[in-house]
Motif scaffolding. Sequence first.
Motif, PDB file in Angstrom:
ATOM      1  N   UNK A   1      33.045  43.113  43.686  1.00 38.38           N
ATOM      2  CA  UNK A   1      32.627  42.254  42.577  1.00 38.38           C
ATOM      3  C   UNK A   1      33.812  41.691  41.819  1.00 38.38           C
ATOM      4  N   UNK A   2      34.921  42.428  41.769  1.00 41.32           N
ATOM      5  CA  UNK A   2      36.106  41.990  41.017  1.00 41.32           C
ATOM      6  C   UNK A   2      37.089  41.267  41.933  1.00 41.32           C
ATOM      7  N   UNK A   3      36.568  40.456  42.865  1.00 44.47           N
ATOM      8  CA  UNK A   3      37.436  39.781  43.826  1.00 44.47           C
ATOM      9  C   UNK A   3      38.359  38.787  43.148  1.00 44.47           C
ATOM     10  N   UNK A   4      37.840  38.020  42.177  1.00 49.13           N
ATOM     11  CA  UNK A   4      38.678  37.033  41.471  1.00 49.13           C
ATOM     12  C   UNK A   4      39.813  37.716  40.721  1.00 49.13           C
ATOM     13  N   UNK A   5      39.524  38.860  40.145  1.00 45.09           N
ATOM     14  CA  UNK A   5      40.575  39.602  39.439  1.00 45.09           C
ATOM     15  C   UNK A   5      41.622  40.124  40.406  1.00 45.09           C
ATOM     16  N   UNK A   6      41.190  40.564  41.577  1.00 43.71           N
ATOM     17  CA  UNK A   6      42.139  41.068  42.570  1.00 43.71           C
ATOM     18  C   UNK A   6      43.019  39.951  43.115  1.00 43.71           C
ATOM     19  N   UNK A   7      42.449  38.781  43.325  1.00 43.81           N
ATOM     20  CA  UNK A   7      43.221  37.682  43.889  1.00 43.81           C
ATOM     21  C   UNK A   7      44.367  37.248  42.984  1.00 43.81           C
TER      22      UNK A   7
END
Length: 497
Positions: free
Chosen positions: A168-174
């Motif tokens: 769910x936190x893909x944008x934060x990881x990117x």
Amino acid sequence: MDHRLREASISGDVHSLHQLLQEDRLLLNRPTYCSDNPLHVAATLGHADFAAEVVRLRPDLARELDVGGHTPLHLAAANGHAAVAKVLLGNSSAGVPGHELCLLRDMDWLTPIHAAALKGRTDILRELAVGACPESVRATTGRGETALHLAVRSSSFEAVEFLVETVAAAAELLNSKDDKGNTALHLAMARRQLQTMKFMLSKPSVDVNSVNRRGLTPLDVLLESPNEQYGDMALGEAIRAAGGKTAAELKLPPPAAVLLPRASRHQKPRVKHDEFRNTPGTLMVVATLIATITFQAALNPPGGFVQKEDGTGKSNPASKVQADADDDRSVRLQPFLMFDVIGLFASLSIILLLICVSPRRKRMLGFLSWIMWAAVLSTALAFQCAIVQIYKSSAVVRYLSFAWSGILCVAAVWIFFRFAVFLLKRVGWWKWRRHGHAGSGGLLVVKRIGVVAALLLAAGATLFLSYFFLVVIRILPLMSLNRRTFPAYLPAPAPAP
């Protein structure tokens, strides 16, 4: 750990475990120091049934660390044993919930999800990031790296794809940055991972022009070390198509770390002088060298040894004159031998203290450094005496001897000044730059009296050395020169009666 229990853990035999527990009910309760417990072995080898039985009997073993600081979940995640990881994550009894195990760190400050990302274990990532502990995805290593950074670093495209597509936190990881300010896109560009880079560029949430602490965008990282062998053209076209630009094109100000004076970029870093002195190794080397020199000089004085007696038992005028000359020579060599022995004993004392005491504190090393100064000055004095006695008829050597005497006088005065400052700081009569105090009461009075006595003694020694340098070594031998050397400055000989 008991060897029978270890064998049962290696084989994953639950029946053997129960037999051992019937013989000794406290077998699993005995602590294991700096060793594996049965759960570590089962997690490493993937024995899910054995691990489930151990967890049922001793659930707190899931928190214990092995020699490398790893929990059983770290070992199961790194080796890709999803069944064992599911058993450990389902352990919620005895106050050891599964989500707490996900956040435990090893000695390298890695969590189990970091271990799985480094090995590209997507099944373990699914158990951790989606099932038991979604918040573990945001955990960073000691260098500020997320699981996505580690997946890129291990060149595992499957792990990168899973983290970006599923979490769910893909944008934060990117767009998350490590301690150097690099995102996962920076790392993929530096490692020329075309597939990973294209996949991340396809996500609208990725920041194509993110700047690291060096002021570089991902395109700058590509242009910094070009290499067509790894498909730099394709990488550049892909990031250009996604809107990637250089920092110069974005007109971004350089970071503070890059704003250095022009001259300082080519200057060598300054190193403190104290790093090269007052160390046990340096003192040992110098003391050994001085001891070797002074020992050889003591055994072979200038001119060698002479034998006063001729062995005949008869006295003659020639032998008497030779004996007088030998006595005069021995008197003139006494200063040389005295200073040579002082240098030898001082250097040997330093060697003995370094071997026996092995000093590490600055005060002890400072005390040894003062003894080293005494050894150096004594060796210099012995050299001065020897040169004057060997080349006493050379005016050039005497001029050089006079210059060397002046240098030694300056050195003696400088050492006295440093020693005085050292003592005055100890009793509060000099500005104390460090955090400390000289003390108070009667002890301070005794210290100050001792400092005054030491300063008087040091001043007397300095004056004596200066007198010896300039007068005894230089002036007195000068008066023994013949009139051919200095005819205008020596009186005429008295007429014979």
